[in-house]
Motif scaffolding. Structure first.
Motif, PDB file in Angstrom:
ATOM      1  N   TYR A 132      29.354 -16.395  45.404  1.00  0.00           N
ATOM      2  CA  TYR A 132      30.287 -17.091  46.296  1.00  0.00           C
ATOM      3  C   TYR A 132      29.726 -17.118  47.723  1.00  0.00           C
ATOM      4  O   TYR A 132      29.768 -18.150  48.397  1.00  0.00           O
ATOM      5  N   PHE A 133      29.189 -16.001  48.177  1.00  0.00           N
ATOM      6  CA  PHE A 133      28.606 -15.910  49.515  1.00  0.00           C
ATOM      7  C   PHE A 133      27.472 -16.921  49.676  1.00  0.00           C
ATOM      8  O   PHE A 133      27.401 -17.647  50.668  1.00  0.00           O
ATOM      9  N   LEU A 134      26.572 -16.977  48.711  1.00  0.00           N
ATOM     10  CA  LEU A 134      25.401 -17.851  48.815  1.00  0.00           C
ATOM     11  C   LEU A 134      25.779 -19.331  48.783  1.00  0.00           C
ATOM     12  O   LEU A 134      25.110 -20.151  49.418  1.00  0.00           O
ATOM     13  N   LYS A 135      26.859 -19.683  48.067  1.00  0.00           N
ATOM     14  CA  LYS A 135      27.290 -21.086  48.003  1.00  0.00           C
ATOM     15  C   LYS A 135      27.595 -21.653  49.384  1.00  0.00           C
ATOM     16  O   LYS A 135      27.297 -22.803  49.661  1.00  0.00           O
ATOM     17  N   GLY A 136      28.199 -20.861  50.244  1.00  0.00           N
ATOM     18  CA  GLY A 136      28.583 -21.365  51.553  1.00  0.00           C
ATOM     19  C   GLY A 136      27.738 -20.868  52.702  1.00  0.00           C
ATOM     20  O   GLY A 136      28.061 -21.107  53.870  1.00  0.00           O
ATOM     21  N   LYS A 137      26.651 -20.196  52.392  1.00  0.00           N
ATOM     22  CA  LYS A 137      25.850 -19.531  53.427  1.00  0.00           C
ATOM     23  C   LYS A 137      25.381 -20.474  54.536  1.00  0.00           C
ATOM     24  O   LYS A 137      25.481 -20.143  55.718  1.00  0.00           O
ATOM     25  N   ASP A 138      24.875 -21.626  54.195  1.00  0.00           N
ATOM     26  CA  ASP A 138      24.305 -22.528  55.197  1.00  0.00           C
ATOM     27  C   ASP A 138      25.354 -23.158  56.114  1.00  0.00           C
ATOM     28  O   ASP A 138      25.022 -23.633  57.194  1.00  0.00           O
ATOM     29  N   ALA A 139      26.604 -23.166  55.691  1.00  0.00           N
ATOM     30  CA  ALA A 139      27.655 -23.811  56.480  1.00  0.00           C
ATOM     31  C   ALA A 139      28.412 -22.849  57.385  1.00  0.00           C
ATOM     32  O   ALA A 139      29.241 -23.274  58.173  1.00  0.00           O
ATOM     33  N   ARG A 140      28.149 -21.560  57.291  1.00  0.00           N
ATOM     34  CA  ARG A 140      28.902 -20.551  58.039  1.00  0.00           C
ATOM     35  C   ARG A 140      28.439 -20.410  59.477  1.00  0.00           C
ATOM     36  O   ARG A 140      27.248 -20.393  59.745  1.00  0.00           O
ATOM     37  N   LEU A 141      29.411 -20.242  60.368  1.00  0.00           N
ATOM     38  CA  LEU A 141      29.122 -19.923  61.763  1.00  0.00           C
ATOM     39  C   LEU A 141      29.306 -18.411  61.904  1.00  0.00           C
ATOM     40  O   LEU A 141      30.356 -17.929  62.283  1.00  0.00           O
ATOM     41  N   ILE A 142      28.265 -17.676  61.514  1.00  0.00           N
ATOM     42  CA  ILE A 142      28.289 -16.222  61.491  1.00  0.00           C
ATOM     43  C   ILE A 142      27.009 -15.708  62.142  1.00  0.00           C
ATOM     44  O   ILE A 142      25.942 -16.328  62.003  1.00  0.00           O
ATOM     45  N   HIS A 143      27.107 -14.605  62.845  1.00  0.00           N
ATOM     46  CA  HIS A 143      25.922 -14.045  63.499  1.00  0.00           C
ATOM     47  C   HIS A 143      24.873 -13.718  62.426  1.00  0.00           C
ATOM     48  O   HIS A 143      25.212 -13.163  61.375  1.00  0.00           O
ATOM     49  N   PRO A 144      23.616 -14.050  62.656  1.00  0.00           N
ATOM     50  CA  PRO A 144      22.580 -13.834  61.638  1.00  0.00           C
ATOM     51  C   PRO A 144      22.450 -12.384  61.163  1.00  0.00           C
ATOM     52  O   PRO A 144      22.263 -12.136  59.971  1.00  0.00           O
ATOM     53  N   GLU A 145      22.573 -11.432  62.082  1.00  0.00           N
ATOM     54  CA  GLU A 145      22.465 -10.024  61.666  1.00  0.00           C
ATOM     55  C   GLU A 145      23.667  -9.604  60.810  1.00  0.00           C
ATOM     56  O   GLU A 145      23.517  -8.844  59.857  1.00  0.00           O
ATOM     57  N   THR A 146      24.834 -10.115  61.142  1.00  0.00           N
ATOM     58  CA  THR A 146      26.031  -9.834  60.345  1.00  0.00           C
ATOM     59  C   THR A 146      25.871 -10.430  58.955  1.00  0.00           C
ATOM     60  O   THR A 146      26.134  -9.772  57.942  1.00  0.00           O
ATOM     61  N   SER A 147      25.427 -11.678  58.897  1.00  0.00           N
ATOM     62  CA  SER A 147      25.215 -12.355  57.616  1.00  0.00           C
ATOM     63  C   SER A 147      24.198 -11.608  56.760  1.00  0.00           C
ATOM     64  O   SER A 147      24.415 -11.385  55.563  1.00  0.00           O
ATOM     65  N   ASP A 148      23.105 -11.204  57.373  1.00  0.00           N
ATOM     66  CA  ASP A 148      22.049 -10.497  56.627  1.00  0.00           C
ATOM     67  C   ASP A 148      22.533  -9.156  56.077  1.00  0.00           C
ATOM     68  O   ASP A 148      22.231  -8.798  54.940  1.00  0.00           O
ATOM     69  N   PHE A 149      23.314  -8.419  56.889  1.00  0.00           N
ATOM     70  CA  PHE A 149      23.796  -7.121  56.432  1.00  0.00           C
ATOM     71  C   PHE A 149      24.817  -7.283  55.303  1.00  0.00           C
ATOM     72  O   PHE A 149      24.762  -6.566  54.300  1.00  0.00           O
TER      73      PHE A 149
END
Length: 179
Positions: A132-149
């Motif tokens: 589910y996370f990977l499906k929407g990953k490119d469209a998210r406005l999330i800090h890169p370090e937060t997303s990576d963790f």
């Protein structure tokens, strides 16, 4: 037709699942406070009106209104949502994501796992949250370090299971203030 009883049962089941995960992760107080705003009138009434049972009622509210009043209220009060962590950045002159504090990323992880379990029911596997996370990953406005963790934790769950992932999280929280 509104479904207040079904909606109440769903959000309460989800909240209890998140509480259980937060206990396993070592953040019990956050688990106790998790998603209390869902019981406020703006969130609860819209949730009951747009209840679907297999996905967030916010999706149906968006399809009907073009936006979700319940979601706007919810994300503005619950710091475990990355959408809470955006602000105007004067250097780039637009809204930008802010790195989330560690404890809220852990709560977000717990929330995503619990939501997958509730909506997938008996077909849930530890792969569902990362998929589910990977499906929407490119469209998210999330800090890169937060997303990576968050992605790191979701991948660990998928590959090593809950027991090892929650043990890792507890140890990580004890040894680190940040990620």
């Amino acid at each position: 037709m509104p479904h207040p009883v079904k909606h109440f049962k769903t959000i309460t089941k989800h909240r209890h699942a998140v509480m259980k995960h937060c206990m396993k992760a070592g953040i019990p107080v956050q688990g106790l406070k998790h998603d209390l705003s869902k019981y406020t009138p703006v969130e609860f009434i819209n949730g009951a009106k747009y209840y679907a049972g297999d996905r967030s009622p916010n999706e149906n509210e968006r399809n009907d209104r073009g936006y979700s009043r319940a979601w706007l209220h919810h994300k503005g009060r619950n710091r475990h949502h990355f959408e809470y962590w955006t602000d105007y950045n004067p250097k780039i002159r637009k809204t930008a994501p802010i790195k989330m504090p560690l404890n809220f990323v852990i709560e977000m992880f717990c929330d995503r796992v619990a939501a997958s379990k509730i909506y997938q029911g008996g077909s849930y596997t530890d792969r569902h949250p990362i998929e589910y996370f990977l499906k929407g990953k490119d469209a998210r406005l999330i800090h890169p370090e937060t997303s990576d963790f968050l992605e790191k934790l979701l991948r660990m769950l998928s590959e090593q299971g809950e027991e090892k992932t929650f043990a890792y999280i507890r140890k990580y929280i004890k040894e680190n203030k940040d990620y």
